[in-house]
Design a protein around this motif. Structure first.
Motif, PDB file in Angstrom:
ATOM      1  N   GLU A  81       0.855  -1.180   0.000  1.00 41.79           N
ATOM      2  CA  GLU A  81       0.000   0.000   0.000  1.00 41.79           C
ATOM      3  C   GLU A  81       0.892   1.231   0.000  1.00 41.79           C
ATOM      4  OE1 GLU A  81      -2.944   0.094   3.068  1.00 41.79           O
ATOM      5  OE2 GLU A  81      -3.925  -1.722   2.334  1.00 41.79           O
ATOM      6  N   GLN A  83       0.811   5.414   0.057  1.00 40.33           N
ATOM      7  CA  GLN A  83      -0.001   6.601   0.311  1.00 40.33           C
ATOM      8  C   GLN A  83       0.679   7.809  -0.305  1.00 40.33           C
ATOM      9  OE1 GLN A  83      -1.272   7.352   4.342  1.00 40.33           O
ATOM     10  NE2 GLN A  83      -1.394   9.539   3.958  1.00 40.33           N
ATOM     11  N   THR A  84      -0.095   8.585  -1.042  1.00 37.64           N
ATOM     12  CA  THR A  84       0.395   9.836  -1.595  1.00 37.64           C
ATOM     13  C   THR A  84      -0.407  10.968  -0.966  1.00 37.64           C
ATOM     14  OG1 THR A  84      -1.138   9.777  -3.458  1.00 37.64           O
ATOM     15  CG2 THR A  84       1.026   8.773  -3.788  1.00 37.64           C
ATOM     16  N   ARG A  89      -6.126  15.251   1.002  1.00 40.65           N
ATOM     17  CA  ARG A  89      -5.593  14.902  -0.318  1.00 40.65           C
ATOM     18  C   ARG A  89      -4.911  13.540  -0.349  1.00 40.65           C
ATOM     19  NH1 ARG A  89      -3.525  19.765  -3.709  1.00 40.65           N
ATOM     20  NH2 ARG A  89      -5.307  21.132  -3.482  1.00 40.65           N
ATOM     21  N   ALA A  90      -4.957  12.834   0.742  1.00 41.72           N
ATOM     22  CA  ALA A  90      -4.290  11.530   0.809  1.00 41.72           C
ATOM     23  C   ALA A  90      -5.012  10.513  -0.060  1.00 41.72           C
ATOM     24  CB  ALA A  90      -4.233  11.047   2.246  1.00 41.72           C
ATOM     25  N   GLU A  91      -4.239   9.754  -0.779  1.00 43.44           N
ATOM     26  CA  GLU A  91      -4.762   8.648  -1.574  1.00 43.44           C
ATOM     27  C   GLU A  91      -3.906   7.421  -1.288  1.00 43.44           C
ATOM     28  OE1 GLU A  91      -6.108   9.167  -5.718  1.00 43.44           O
ATOM     29  OE2 GLU A  91      -5.173  11.136  -5.556  1.00 43.44           O
ATOM     30  N   ILE A  92      -4.563   6.280  -1.217  1.00 42.63           N
ATOM     31  CA  ILE A  92      -3.848   5.030  -0.993  1.00 42.63           C
ATOM     32  C   ILE A  92      -3.998   4.157  -2.232  1.00 42.63           C
ATOM     33  CG2 ILE A  92      -3.728   2.919   0.381  1.00 42.63           C
ATOM     34  CD1 ILE A  92      -4.657   4.550   2.774  1.00 42.63           C
ATOM     35  N   PHE A  93      -2.864   3.701  -2.732  1.00 42.97           N
ATOM     36  CA  PHE A  93      -2.838   2.819  -3.891  1.00 42.97           C
ATOM     37  C   PHE A  93      -2.340   1.455  -3.438  1.00 42.97           C
ATOM     38  CE2 PHE A  93      -2.161   7.084  -5.484  1.00 42.97           C
ATOM     39  CZ  PHE A  93      -3.069   7.155  -6.531  1.00 42.97           C
TER      40      PHE A  93
END
Length: 115
Positions: A81, A83-84, A89-93
């Motif tokens: 995982e 996180q950007t 504005r955090a997104e987890i890929f």
């Protein structure tokens, strides 16, 4: 010659002297079993370098010892995982791990349990 039964008895007596209960020793042996079984988890990689557990029944056994879901263990070992951003504005890929990364995750889990 080595007498495993005698050595186990000596370990159990030493634990008793140190005040470790039978239930406490059961937990010690359970964690040791988990660590050893983690070493039996192997991975295969597809043509896109995505890993998966080679023998899911080994993960099933580890999951039973840990009292967790086998699918959660497989996912934790075979994906990463990322996180950007931060806050709103955090997104987890979720990114598939390659075989080497999955092996590293497995080994890290074993080391964390050992320490």
């Amino acid at each position: 010659s080595i007498n495993d039964a005698q050595e186990l008895q000596e370990v159990m007596q030493a634990a008793e002297v140190m005040g470790i209960s039978a239930a406490g020793m059961d937990e010690v042996f359970r964690v040791i079993s988990i660590i050893l079984w983690l070493g039996n988890i192997t991975f295969v990689e597809d043509n896109q370098e995505c890993s998966q557990v080679e023998y899911p029944q080994v993960v099933d056994y580890v999951a039973a010892l840990m009292d967790v879901d086998a699918a959660a263990i497989s996912k934790a070992l075979c994906t990463r995982e990322i996180q950007t951003g931060m806050g709103a504005r955090a997104e987890i890929f979720v990114k598939p791990a390659n075989k080497a990364q999955a092996e590293f995750s497995r080994d890290t889990l074993a080391k964390a349990l050992y320490s």
